[in-house]
Design an enzyme around this catalytic site. Structure first.
Site, PDB file in Angstrom:
ATOM      1  N   PRO A  87       0.648  -0.936   0.043  1.00  0.00           N
ATOM      2  CA  PRO A  87       0.017   0.160  -0.201  1.00  0.00           C
ATOM      3  C   PRO A  87       0.835   1.072  -0.309  1.00  0.00           C
ATOM      4  CG  PRO A  87       0.077  -1.285   1.928  1.00  0.00           C
ATOM      5  CD  PRO A  87       0.627  -2.065   0.891  1.00  0.00           C
ATOM      6  N   GLU A  88       0.478   2.177  -0.843  1.00  0.00           N
ATOM      7  CA  GLU A  88       1.268   3.578  -1.152  1.00  0.00           C
ATOM      8  C   GLU A  88       0.453   4.573  -0.552  1.00  0.00           C
ATOM      9  OE1 GLU A  88       4.181   4.167  -2.694  1.00  0.00           O
ATOM     10  OE2 GLU A  88       4.746   1.990  -4.048  1.00  0.00           O
TER      11      GLU A  88
END
Ligand SMILES: [Zn+2]
Length: 271
Positions: free
Chosen positions: A2-3
């Site tokens: 997850p960014e």
């Protein structure tokens, strides 16, 4: 992984379920995350009211008045809103219950974090040295330009320095440099102010486009259909080695820079 856009979409997804709600239950099924989940977390949190759900870099900050619950999704984590009684899966390590529903952390690789901090969250050791938020007004070309003087790194490494600007991982660094037409290895210290301004703008538009793409996946994640809540996007260069540039048709090139894969168009991003 997850960014920042996924974390922000997660924040927007859980906020309506948590803000101003009272915590009714805490379930820790596996304490062994990136750092051990505090043993007394249940007694600390039970009965506390969540005042707000904020984000700093990739940390989610739940202000509980007497302190802050800090959540991080690590490499593989996701948060979903589920009926509190729903049977957990093998990777569902943590639940924060608010009445009928719970926010549930699923994290197969267990690099995520569930931490408690009773002081000012901005001074927590994990947060104290973080740079500016890329979507805030504080992130400008002038800031990039000032920070890059004398730095012996490439433009991409500059963008990925979290003491300067937070939350720009490998994907968004590659994509932003393409949009700004800057070679990833261009010496940071030689970037003009005009190019730094173009780069800051490219970072902002890249992240905002990702948020817009992720907005459509919000429904999935609150409906708890088991999908991790990350979203697929249409990248310009990332993971497209050998494929034609979407602007000029030149094959995208992959090199390794600082042990990370770097993608660029040799025509659009001249050295
Ligand atoms: Zn090109």
């Amino acid at each position: 992984m997850p960014e920042l856009p996924e974390v922000e979409i997660t924040r927007r997804g859980i906020e309506p379920h948590l803000a101003q709600r009272t915590i009714t239950g805490v379930v820790v099924r596996h304490r062994g995350l990136r750092w051990p989940v505090p043993r007394n977390l249940g007694s600390i949190l039970k009965g506390a009211q969540i005042r707000s759900v904020a984000r700093r870099a990739k940390y989610l900050l739940l202000d509980c008045g007497k302190g802050t619950l800090i959540l991080h999704l690590g490499m593989s984590g996701s948060l979903r809103v589920v009926p509190a009684a729903e049977t957990p899966g093998p990777y569902d390590h943590f639940d924060l219950g608010v009445g009928e529903v719970a926010v549930r952390l699923r994290d197969p690789r267990r690099f995520g974090a569930v931490l408690w901090h009773s002081g000012d969250p901005a001074r927590h050791p994990l947060l104290a040295h973080l740079g500016v938020e890329p979507l805030s007004g504080a992130f400008t070309g002038r800031v990039l330009h000032a920070a890059s003087r004398g730095r012996r790194v490439g433009a991409k490494q500059l963008l990925m320095d979290h003491r300067l600007v937070v939350g720009i991982g490998n994907i968004y660094a590659n994509e932003s440099l393409f949009r700004a037409r800057i070679h990833p290895r261009a010496p940071a210290r030689r970037l003009s102010l005009a190019r730094c301004e173009r780069l800051a703008e490219a970072v902002r538009s890249t992240l905002e486009d990702a948020l817009a793409a992720g907005g459509s996946s919000l429904r999935d994640f609150v409906q708890s259909d088991g999908s991790p809540g990350y979203f697929q996007q249409h990248y310009f260069v990332y993971d497209r080695a050998g494929e034609p540039c979407r602007v000029c048709g030149t094959p995208i090139r992959r090199v390794v820079q600082g042990q990370r894969a770097t993608y660029h168009c040799p025509a659009c991003q001249r050295a």
